[in-house]
Design a protein around this motif. Structure first.
Motif, PDB file in Angstrom:
ATOM      1  N   LEU A 112      41.552  31.622  31.876  1.00 15.49           N
ATOM      2  CA  LEU A 112      41.928  30.430  32.642  1.00 15.49           C
ATOM      3  C   LEU A 112      40.758  29.837  33.409  1.00 15.49           C
ATOM      4  O   LEU A 112      40.803  28.666  33.785  1.00 15.49           O
ATOM      5  CB  LEU A 112      43.076  30.753  33.591  1.00 15.49           C
ATOM      6  CG  LEU A 112      44.429  30.938  32.900  1.00 15.49           C
ATOM      7  CD1 LEU A 112      45.466  31.466  33.864  1.00 15.49           C
ATOM      8  CD2 LEU A 112      44.889  29.632  32.282  1.00 15.49           C
ATOM      9  N   LYS A 113      39.711  30.620  33.645  1.00 14.29           N
ATOM     10  CA  LYS A 113      38.513  30.043  34.262  1.00 14.29           C
ATOM     11  C   LYS A 113      37.836  29.069  33.315  1.00 14.29           C
ATOM     12  O   LYS A 113      37.238  28.090  33.748  1.00 14.29           O
ATOM     13  CB  LYS A 113      37.545  31.151  34.673  1.00 14.29           C
ATOM     14  CG  LYS A 113      38.003  31.883  35.911  1.00 14.29           C
ATOM     15  CD  LYS A 113      37.020  32.943  36.323  1.00 14.29           C
ATOM     16  CE  LYS A 113      37.557  33.691  37.526  1.00 14.29           C
ATOM     17  NZ  LYS A 113      36.674  34.791  37.912  1.00 14.29           N
ATOM     18  N   GLN A 128      49.043  29.993  32.056  1.00 15.57           N
ATOM     19  CA  GLN A 128      49.304  30.168  33.486  1.00 15.57           C
ATOM     20  C   GLN A 128      50.698  30.738  33.707  1.00 15.57           C
ATOM     21  O   GLN A 128      50.889  31.649  34.517  1.00 15.57           O
ATOM     22  CB  GLN A 128      49.222  28.823  34.211  1.00 15.57           C
ATOM     23  CG  GLN A 128      47.861  28.460  34.688  1.00 15.57           C
ATOM     24  CD  GLN A 128      47.887  27.144  35.469  1.00 15.57           C
ATOM     25  OE1 GLN A 128      48.884  26.415  35.483  1.00 15.57           O
ATOM     26  NE2 GLN A 128      46.777  26.843  36.100  1.00 15.57           N
ATOM     27  N   ASP A 133      41.194  25.609  32.282  1.00  8.11           N
ATOM     28  CA  ASP A 133      42.006  25.484  33.483  1.00  8.11           C
ATOM     29  C   ASP A 133      43.286  24.676  33.288  1.00  8.11           C
ATOM     30  O   ASP A 133      44.178  24.714  34.121  1.00  8.11           O
ATOM     31  CB  ASP A 133      41.186  24.900  34.633  1.00  8.11           C
ATOM     32  CG  ASP A 133      40.524  23.585  34.275  1.00  8.11           C
ATOM     33  OD1 ASP A 133      40.407  23.293  33.077  1.00  8.11           O
ATOM     34  OD2 ASP A 133      40.125  22.849  35.205  1.00  8.11           O
ATOM     35  N   THR A 156      42.926  35.826  33.444  1.00  6.48           N
ATOM     36  CA  THR A 156      42.194  35.157  34.510  1.00  6.48           C
ATOM     37  C   THR A 156      40.859  34.645  33.996  1.00  6.48           C
ATOM     38  O   THR A 156      40.450  33.513  34.294  1.00  6.48           O
ATOM     39  CB  THR A 156      41.979  36.116  35.690  1.00  6.48           C
ATOM     40  OG1 THR A 156      43.248  36.590  36.113  1.00  6.48           O
ATOM     41  CG2 THR A 156      41.295  35.429  36.849  1.00  6.48           C
ATOM     42  N   TYR A 157      40.191  35.463  33.209  1.00  2.97           N
ATOM     43  CA  TYR A 157      38.922  35.047  32.606  1.00  2.97           C
ATOM     44  C   TYR A 157      39.140  33.851  31.675  1.00  2.97           C
ATOM     45  O   TYR A 157      38.367  32.896  31.684  1.00  2.97           O
ATOM     46  CB  TYR A 157      38.314  36.223  31.843  1.00  2.97           C
ATOM     47  CG  TYR A 157      37.004  35.895  31.173  1.00  2.97           C
ATOM     48  CD1 TYR A 157      35.842  35.755  31.922  1.00  2.97           C
ATOM     49  CD2 TYR A 157      36.934  35.736  29.795  1.00  2.97           C
ATOM     50  CE1 TYR A 157      34.637  35.456  31.307  1.00  2.97           C
ATOM     51  CE2 TYR A 157      35.736  35.439  29.186  1.00  2.97           C
ATOM     52  CZ  TYR A 157      34.593  35.300  29.941  1.00  2.97           C
ATOM     53  OH  TYR A 157      33.401  35.009  29.325  1.00  2.97           O
ATOM     54  N   VAL A 212      46.014  40.868  33.032  1.00  2.04           N
ATOM     55  CA  VAL A 212      45.766  39.904  34.107  1.00  2.04           C
ATOM     56  C   VAL A 212      44.291  39.536  34.153  1.00  2.04           C
ATOM     57  O   VAL A 212      43.933  38.355  34.275  1.00  2.04           O
ATOM     58  CB  VAL A 212      46.241  40.461  35.475  1.00  2.04           C
ATOM     59  CG1 VAL A 212      45.694  39.646  36.618  1.00  2.04           C
ATOM     60  CG2 VAL A 212      47.751  40.506  35.519  1.00  2.04           C
ATOM     61  N   VAL A 213      43.426  40.525  34.032  1.00  3.48           N
ATOM     62  CA  VAL A 213      41.982  40.265  34.074  1.00  3.48           C
ATOM     63  C   VAL A 213      41.567  39.387  32.903  1.00  3.48           C
ATOM     64  O   VAL A 213      40.810  38.417  33.072  1.00  3.48           O
ATOM     65  CB  VAL A 213      41.190  41.594  34.079  1.00  3.48           C
ATOM     66  CG1 VAL A 213      39.708  41.351  33.892  1.00  3.48           C
ATOM     67  CG2 VAL A 213      41.439  42.347  35.363  1.00  3.48           C
ATOM     68  N   LEU A 259      50.695  34.333  32.844  1.00  3.70           N
ATOM     69  CA  LEU A 259      50.045  35.111  33.892  1.00  3.70           C
ATOM     70  C   LEU A 259      51.005  35.367  35.050  1.00  3.70           C
ATOM     71  O   LEU A 259      51.084  36.492  35.570  1.00  3.70           O
ATOM     72  CB  LEU A 259      48.791  34.388  34.383  1.00  3.70           C
ATOM     73  CG  LEU A 259      48.041  35.041  35.540  1.00  3.70           C
ATOM     74  CD1 LEU A 259      47.500  36.394  35.132  1.00  3.70           C
ATOM     75  CD2 LEU A 259      46.912  34.130  36.010  1.00  3.70           C
ATOM     76  N   TRP A 260      51.763  34.340  35.449  1.00  4.60           N
ATOM     77  CA  TRP A 260      52.717  34.523  36.546  1.00  4.60           C
ATOM     78  C   TRP A 260      53.801  35.520  36.179  1.00  4.60           C
ATOM     79  O   TRP A 260      54.245  36.315  37.017  1.00  4.60           O
ATOM     80  CB  TRP A 260      53.333  33.185  36.958  1.00  4.60           C
ATOM     81  CG  TRP A 260      52.392  32.356  37.763  1.00  4.60           C
ATOM     82  CD1 TRP A 260      51.774  31.208  37.359  1.00  4.60           C
ATOM     83  CD2 TRP A 260      51.925  32.608  39.093  1.00  4.60           C
ATOM     84  NE1 TRP A 260      50.957  30.739  38.362  1.00  4.60           N
ATOM     85  CE2 TRP A 260      51.031  31.582  39.443  1.00  4.60           C
ATOM     86  CE3 TRP A 260      52.183  33.613  40.016  1.00  4.60           C
ATOM     87  CZ2 TRP A 260      50.404  31.527  40.676  1.00  4.60           C
ATOM     88  CZ3 TRP A 260      51.546  33.560  41.253  1.00  4.60           C
ATOM     89  CH2 TRP A 260      50.669  32.521  41.562  1.00  4.60           C
TER      90      TRP A 260
END
Length: 88
Positions: A38-39, A48, A42, A35-36, A31-32, A51-52
């Motif tokens: 996707l920053k 995404q 985007d 998330t990095y 997840v971390v 991740l969900w």
């Protein structure tokens, strides 16, 4: 990255690599990382979605751990620095 991806795994022995605690730890690291990613990217909708799916699986494992071994659940969420389940 803001979080340390290589957290202390001393509370999980070598025999327990398939345990619920290790699976939650591994999913949290993923997840971390996502998330990095996707920053920076985007509009990466396939990441995404992944991740969900990972978050859903981690939530189900946390629910299972909460119902079976509350002490390990509390220790794990404190160790990883994640929020616990919503209290209704």
């Amino acid at each position: 990255m803001s979080k340390n991806l290589f957290m202390d795994l001393s509370f999980i022995s070598e025999k327990k690599k398939g345990s619920v605690e290790f699976q939650i730890f591994h999913l949290t690291n993923r997840v971390v990382k996502l998330t990095y990613h996707l920053k920076k990217h985007d509009k990466d909708y396939s990441s995404q979605r992944g991740l969900w799916k990972i978050l859903g699986k981690r939530k189900r494992l946390l629910t299972y751990l909460f119902n079976t071994n509350f002490v390990n659940y509390e220790h794990l969420i404190n160790q990883l620095g994640i929020r616990g389940l919503k209290k209704i």
